[in-house]
Design an enzyme around this catalytic site. Sequence first.
Site, PDB file in Angstrom:
ATOM      1  N   ARG A 104      17.207   1.032   1.766  1.00  0.00           N
ATOM      2  CA  ARG A 104      16.256  -0.079   1.652  1.00  0.00           C
ATOM      3  C   ARG A 104      16.965  -1.364   1.250  1.00  0.00           C
ATOM      4  O   ARG A 104      16.546  -2.456   1.633  1.00  0.00           O
ATOM      5  CB  ARG A 104      15.182   0.250   0.600  1.00  0.00           C
ATOM      6  CG  ARG A 104      14.413   1.536   0.835  1.00  0.00           C
ATOM      7  CD  ARG A 104      13.012   1.345   1.313  1.00  0.00           C
ATOM      8  NE  ARG A 104      12.312   0.217   0.763  1.00  0.00           N
ATOM      9  CZ  ARG A 104      11.020   0.191   0.508  1.00  0.00           C
ATOM     10  NH1 ARG A 104      10.282   1.275   0.720  1.00  0.00           N
ATOM     11  NH2 ARG A 104      10.437  -0.894   0.071  1.00  0.00           N
TER      12      ARG A 104
ATOM     13  N   HIS B 214      -0.436   3.713   0.111  1.00  0.00           N
ATOM     14  CA  HIS B 214      -0.151   2.864   1.266  1.00  0.00           C
ATOM     15  C   HIS B 214       1.090   3.386   1.996  1.00  0.00           C
ATOM     16  O   HIS B 214       1.114   3.444   3.230  1.00  0.00           O
ATOM     17  CB  HIS B 214       0.074   1.428   0.783  1.00  0.00           C
ATOM     18  CG  HIS B 214      -0.122   0.398   1.849  1.00  0.00           C
ATOM     19  ND1 HIS B 214      -1.337   0.179   2.458  1.00  0.00           N
ATOM     20  CD2 HIS B 214       0.738  -0.491   2.411  1.00  0.00           C
ATOM     21  CE1 HIS B 214      -1.215  -0.794   3.351  1.00  0.00           C
ATOM     22  NE2 HIS B 214       0.045  -1.214   3.345  1.00  0.00           N
TER      23      HIS B 214
ATOM     24  N   GLN C   7      10.528   0.209   8.992  1.00  0.00           N
ATOM     25  CA  GLN C   7      10.212  -1.102   8.421  1.00  0.00           C
ATOM     26  C   GLN C   7      11.322  -1.586   7.503  1.00  0.00           C
ATOM     27  O   GLN C   7      12.042  -0.799   6.893  1.00  0.00           O
ATOM     28  CB  GLN C   7       8.903  -1.042   7.641  1.00  0.00           C
ATOM     29  CG  GLN C   7       8.984  -0.154   6.412  1.00  0.00           C
ATOM     30  CD  GLN C   7       7.679  -0.101   5.643  1.00  0.00           C
ATOM     31  OE1 GLN C   7       6.650  -0.562   6.123  1.00  0.00           O
ATOM     32  NE2 GLN C   7       7.705   0.457   4.447  1.00  0.00           N
TER      33      GLN C   7
ATOM     34  N   SER D  65      -4.334  -3.027   1.498  1.00  0.00           N
ATOM     35  CA  SER D  65      -4.440  -4.139   2.446  1.00  0.00           C
ATOM     36  C   SER D  65      -5.836  -4.740   2.481  1.00  0.00           C
ATOM     37  O   SER D  65      -6.003  -5.954   2.422  1.00  0.00           O
ATOM     38  CB  SER D  65      -4.101  -3.674   3.878  1.00  0.00           C
ATOM     39  OG  SER D  65      -2.726  -3.558   4.074  1.00  0.00           O
TER      40      SER D  65
ATOM     41  N   TYR E 207       5.892 -10.438  10.066  1.00  0.00           N
ATOM     42  CA  TYR E 207       4.884 -11.306   9.434  1.00  0.00           C
ATOM     43  C   TYR E 207       5.183 -11.376   7.943  1.00  0.00           C
ATOM     44  O   TYR E 207       5.656 -10.426   7.346  1.00  0.00           O
ATOM     45  CB  TYR E 207       3.466 -10.788   9.669  1.00  0.00           C
ATOM     46  CG  TYR E 207       3.231  -9.380   9.168  1.00  0.00           C
ATOM     47  CD1 TYR E 207       3.536  -8.273   9.949  1.00  0.00           C
ATOM     48  CD2 TYR E 207       2.705  -9.151   7.892  1.00  0.00           C
ATOM     49  CE1 TYR E 207       3.321  -6.977   9.490  1.00  0.00           C
ATOM     50  CE2 TYR E 207       2.487  -7.857   7.423  1.00  0.00           C
ATOM     51  CZ  TYR E 207       2.806  -6.776   8.226  1.00  0.00           C
ATOM     52  OH  TYR E 207       2.608  -5.507   7.765  1.00  0.00           O
ATOM     53  N   PRO E 208       4.887 -12.530   7.336  1.00  0.00           N
ATOM     54  CA  PRO E 208       4.982 -12.659   5.882  1.00  0.00           C
ATOM     55  C   PRO E 208       3.624 -12.342   5.261  1.00  0.00           C
ATOM     56  O   PRO E 208       2.595 -12.427   5.945  1.00  0.00           O
ATOM     57  CB  PRO E 208       5.325 -14.135   5.686  1.00  0.00           C
ATOM     58  CG  PRO E 208       4.683 -14.821   6.849  1.00  0.00           C
ATOM     59  CD  PRO E 208       4.627 -13.828   7.986  1.00  0.00           C
ATOM     60  N   MET E 209       3.615 -11.955   4.004  1.00  0.00           N
ATOM     61  CA  MET E 209       2.334 -11.626   3.372  1.00  0.00           C
ATOM     62  C   MET E 209       2.341 -11.880   1.861  1.00  0.00           C
ATOM     63  O   MET E 209       3.394 -11.915   1.217  1.00  0.00           O
ATOM     64  CB  MET E 209       1.943 -10.192   3.647  1.00  0.00           C
ATOM     65  CG  MET E 209       2.870  -9.153   3.070  1.00  0.00           C
ATOM     66  SD  MET E 209       2.173  -7.485   3.242  1.00  0.00           S
ATOM     67  CE  MET E 209       0.755  -7.604   2.134  1.00  0.00           C
ATOM     68  N   ASP E 210       1.168 -12.062   1.329  1.00  0.00           N
ATOM     69  CA  ASP E 210       0.938 -12.198  -0.116  1.00  0.00           C
ATOM     70  C   ASP E 210      -0.007 -11.107  -0.582  1.00  0.00           C
ATOM     71  O   ASP E 210      -0.760 -10.546   0.208  1.00  0.00           O
ATOM     72  CB  ASP E 210       0.239 -13.535  -0.417  1.00  0.00           C
ATOM     73  CG  ASP E 210       1.185 -14.713  -0.452  1.00  0.00           C
ATOM     74  OD1 ASP E 210       2.377 -14.514  -0.710  1.00  0.00           O
ATOM     75  OD2 ASP E 210       0.711 -15.839  -0.229  1.00  0.00           O
ATOM     76  N   LYS E 211       0.005 -10.862  -1.884  1.00  0.00           N
ATOM     77  CA  LYS E 211      -1.071 -10.088  -2.494  1.00  0.00           C
ATOM     78  C   LYS E 211      -2.064 -11.088  -3.090  1.00  0.00           C
ATOM     79  O   LYS E 211      -1.664 -12.108  -3.666  1.00  0.00           O
ATOM     80  CB  LYS E 211      -0.507  -9.179  -3.602  1.00  0.00           C
ATOM     81  CG  LYS E 211       0.271  -7.983  -3.069  1.00  0.00           C
ATOM     82  CD  LYS E 211      -0.595  -7.034  -2.263  1.00  0.00           C
ATOM     83  CE  LYS E 211       0.126  -5.720  -1.982  1.00  0.00           C
ATOM     84  NZ  LYS E 211      -0.623  -4.910  -0.985  1.00  0.00           N
TER      85      LYS E 211
END
Lengths: 257, 257, 257, 257, 257
Positions: free
Chosen positions: B139, B180, B193, B231, B153-157
Amino acid sequence: MDRRTPPQTEEGWYVLHDFRSIDWDAWRDAPERRRSQAIEEGVEYLASAERLEDAEAGDSATFSVLGHKADLLILHLRPTLADLDSLERQFEHTALAEFTERADSYLSVTEVSGYMSQEYFEDDAEVEDAGLERYIESRLEPEIPDADFCSFYPMDKRRGPDHNWYELPFDERADYLSNHGEIGKGYAGRVTQIISGSIGLDDFEWGVTLFGDDPTDVKELLYEMRFDPSSSRFAEFGRFFSARRFPPANLAAYLAG
Amino acid sequence: MDRRTPPQTEEGWYVLHDFRSIDWDAWRDAPERRRSQAIEEGVEYLASAERLEDAEAGDSATFSVLGHKADLLILHLRPTLADLDSLERQFEHTALAEFTERADSYLSVTEVSGYMSQEYFEDDAEVEDAGLERYIESRLEPEIPDADFCSFYPMDKRRGPDHNWYELPFDERADYLSNHGEIGKGYAGRVTQIISGSIGLDDFEWGVTLFGDDPTDVKELLYEMRFDPSSSRFAEFGRFFSARRFPPANLAAYLAG
Amino acid sequence: MDRRTPPQTEEGWYVLHDFRSIDWDAWRDAPERRRSQAIEEGVEYLASAERLEDAEAGDSATFSVLGHKADLLILHLRPTLADLDSLERQFEHTALAEFTERADSYLSVTEVSGYMSQEYFEDDAEVEDAGLERYIESRLEPEIPDADFCSFYPMDKRRGPDHNWYELPFDERADYLSNHGEIGKGYAGRVTQIISGSIGLDDFEWGVTLFGDDPTDVKELLYEMRFDPSSSRFAEFGRFFSARRFPPANLAAYLAG
Amino acid sequence: MDRRTPPQTEEGWYVLHDFRSIDWDAWRDAPERRRSQAIEEGVEYLASAERLEDAEAGDSATFSVLGHKADLLILHLRPTLADLDSLERQFEHTALAEFTERADSYLSVTEVSGYMSQEYFEDDAEVEDAGLERYIESRLEPEIPDADFCSFYPMDKRRGPDHNWYELPFDERADYLSNHGEIGKGYAGRVTQIISGSIGLDDFEWGVTLFGDDPTDVKELLYEMRFDPSSSRFAEFGRFFSARRFPPANLAAYLAG
Amino acid sequence: MDRRTPPQTEEGWYVLHDFRSIDWDAWRDAPERRRSQAIEEGVEYLASAERLEDAEAGDSATFSVLGHKADLLILHLRPTLADLDSLERQFEHTALAEFTERADSYLSVTEVSGYMSQEYFEDDAEVEDAGLERYIESRLEPEIPDADFCSFYPMDKRRGPDHNWYELPFDERADYLSNHGEIGKGYAGRVTQIISGSIGLDDFEWGVTLFGDDPTDVKELLYEMRFDPSSSRFAEFGRFFSARRFPPANLAAYLAG
């Protein structure tokens, strides 16, 4: 509802984050003579600003910005807005400017507030605490730390129906910020910050500029802060810029790839 | 409210997603000689990066991006930010760069966190579990999978008043993420990933890069994940990029349509 | 909360909505010879795509887009992403491309889901219902309807704290969509739709392309749907594009005003 | 929840708000001959559209837009979308187009709805009320008022968790709109409006175009409406454009400053 | 819910904030002759506007804008929209315009409202209070203060489900604004404001332009206001522009850096 008590603030130097993109196509195509002139005038502008030849106080630094948002960050701190206005326009008259476009900018001013030290503001007498005085001066007239990495972002405090920073009592805000500040202390020696206020000056309420040699220290600090209620409940962030400092003399090497 | 416990993290390689658009008009108009040179220097840059001639470790890959958002994705993983800064600027000095414009980018760093393995962080002793160690290394220093399709894609919580990831207790967050992660295991061998953190580095909190030979496997995985509370309740997504990998040697064919 | 059951899906053809703007200034200024060549190569590209000379299956169509968002919509359905990637780049090599710029795009893939027919997915046996089978095939490998008007928009289902599509039980979602689908049946013969999924492929979750000879039929259908809870409570819409179909052979007339 | 009853609607003419920016640099630099030709062809296009030489019905008008968003608003109402598509492209073939760029646009269609007159829709018999019939015709096929000032904005009705227009019972919506309409009556003779629907045609649900000789009348009307629950609770507004009408024959004077 | 009572308003002069960016590359490259002409025509335009040679009443001023958003702010107040429309276009015919691009703009009109003085509106008799009359006139036809610093931003009042300005009773709104106005009084002599309404004219509901010699006075005023419920609960802000005034005669010095 009654109006909440604002913190008193004292302002120091004005801060301009001047983000520029390099027009690499123009740079590749330019004849050697124009490139030399651009480097010469660019180095002169940047070094002159770092040597403070344009003002009696302040500080300046140059950074390489990662990613597509910008290529250069020229950071200026100066005692007056007129100083910044002048610096911004003077850059446009260098031969280097021909190869850059303005990508973004942020205008703010260093500040200390009553959250940090109510005594400092409430007491008309002179501050007797020499340590506090030095600390306050270091916040109002900060030296740009000599660190490899820099992260900049603007931020607001939330004014939502559920969590509204501006409707909290003064003491509660002071507690939040005091706890928040504790996190930073754990990174002393690794991460240094310049916090500058921008209400009425630019689109957000504060600019945050963090400096450290190891980017993962900055990442860890901000990750830890994100779990602190001051951030988790009240922070709204703008865009983040990551940059690496270089001395003006290295401009030629920077432009050479 | 008390501050929630952040996960400990360990960072590995820095990651740059460098999205470029081709200036097809300029390409069509360019004389054969300049096109040949662009292809030659482009292949040399891309192949050299994939062969890691610029650094002691890392990985690079080249992709064709679908749609108007970009044409090329050049993905670099390297041990230092300086490596990425240099790679980004070196591209600008190839003859290929003349035919491209920067369309977007994303800066992040691979990470493992205490959600995955608290033992790894809590124990000063060396990790005795060789399998875990290999997993963590995979990792932190991942090899870019040799797959046809890539989705980024970028992401936030979320930090909303109703659902605020950063105000959940540590164990609850760890449970969410453990569940998850279970979904992904159902796609082992079909979807791989790379998760990289970007707090303080770029506009979102994480970058997600998924690899698979069949795009519908990626679509199904993400659709299934969208129903998972981690999600459905907490994820905010940025823009999605779909891309197809090609070897640097195929650049001429790529540019020929 | 437990993870909700996702619908099973089956994917068919990949879909590219390729929106282009005409550079009318360049077109007006171009010498007759270059305009003729642009028309010739443009017609050849569009007609060839409609005749499926590049692939064994799929469909393509050309539209004139109303307003400033774009001028041309070139719609491609093909069995693989590689087909679309190739079609997109091949257009750039026509003389027509010189007079266009990419204004927008959308990437998706046709799908049928378990909401529509759980039997189809649950039963390993072959579908015995020939009507259902034909219907499913018409959704996975749809023919672009021969209609004058086309409306395209991307959409998401909401994941808000109050209304969260992804936290509804499967049966409730299926009911919503079943009722929603009923509305469309009232427009049979007047409005035809292609629904394609785009999770992991593009910025929204679905693309919706509606076809009809009378634009007011499409408007009425969507207005009626807006009052249906599936939309009123759960739909988030992207930009809407209105377009009129024309045969490739009419490209010269289209460009002549 | 059950699906709410949509209003029946009848559509009239299609409406294109075509916003253009003048390229003033090109205009200043152009030789007199090209400027004369641009004015001549521009006047011919605009006057011809106003004289309806391209269609059997409709209306057109030309406006000067205040501020940086655009310089010209060319407003067309026509019986078919094909008419608008053709008008939009024909403009590009005038010498004036060379000095303009498309800044924005909005596509919609005039409509009357069952909120206004359920009888009109419910009764198969002919409308016996000649006044109502004339009123409806004036909404479906409106003449552009001969007024100095024009304000345009697109709008949506909210679909939020707290206030959701599309989940209100029909009668409640009709009451809201009836009360809302009362406000307008107080401005009869001073402000005239064209309301056009755009669901499925463009990004919002309606376009609102207000006409009056005194801009403060329009401002007061909209300010008053903002306190009406139909707006205060349910309206979401897009961008606002302010414009002043001028006759095509004055194009030369307009371009001369 | 019943419709709330709107305040009566009276409008004075129309206001155009015309933001321009300098094309510094073109400026550096221009021959001395063209630069001289640009300065001459620029000074003539700006000085003529400040001397009101184009109208019988109003005021104009020129500012240097900090940061990348714009370089020049040309502020015009005039009795009619036609005056502003003309001034905006006349600028485009100066040789200075060739070196500028429109970066932003804001259109509004000065106003007094019944919140401030219900008597003024309710009483048909003439206002007997000469002080009030002078105050109102100073708001409707304000002189641009002769101050070094200017801050401009547009704003809305919230219409959210929790806090909806437009659903508050009149008296409550008047109280909020009265208290809000008290803050400003504490800055008398240091900060002066021009509040102008823009409902139906531009994208927000008001424009706020603050003037002071010391930017930190403006910052402190706005910070204090942010804690006042009228702002903390109901204000939504647009972009902020910071600018420094200079006399038209200094244009050459401004352009020289």
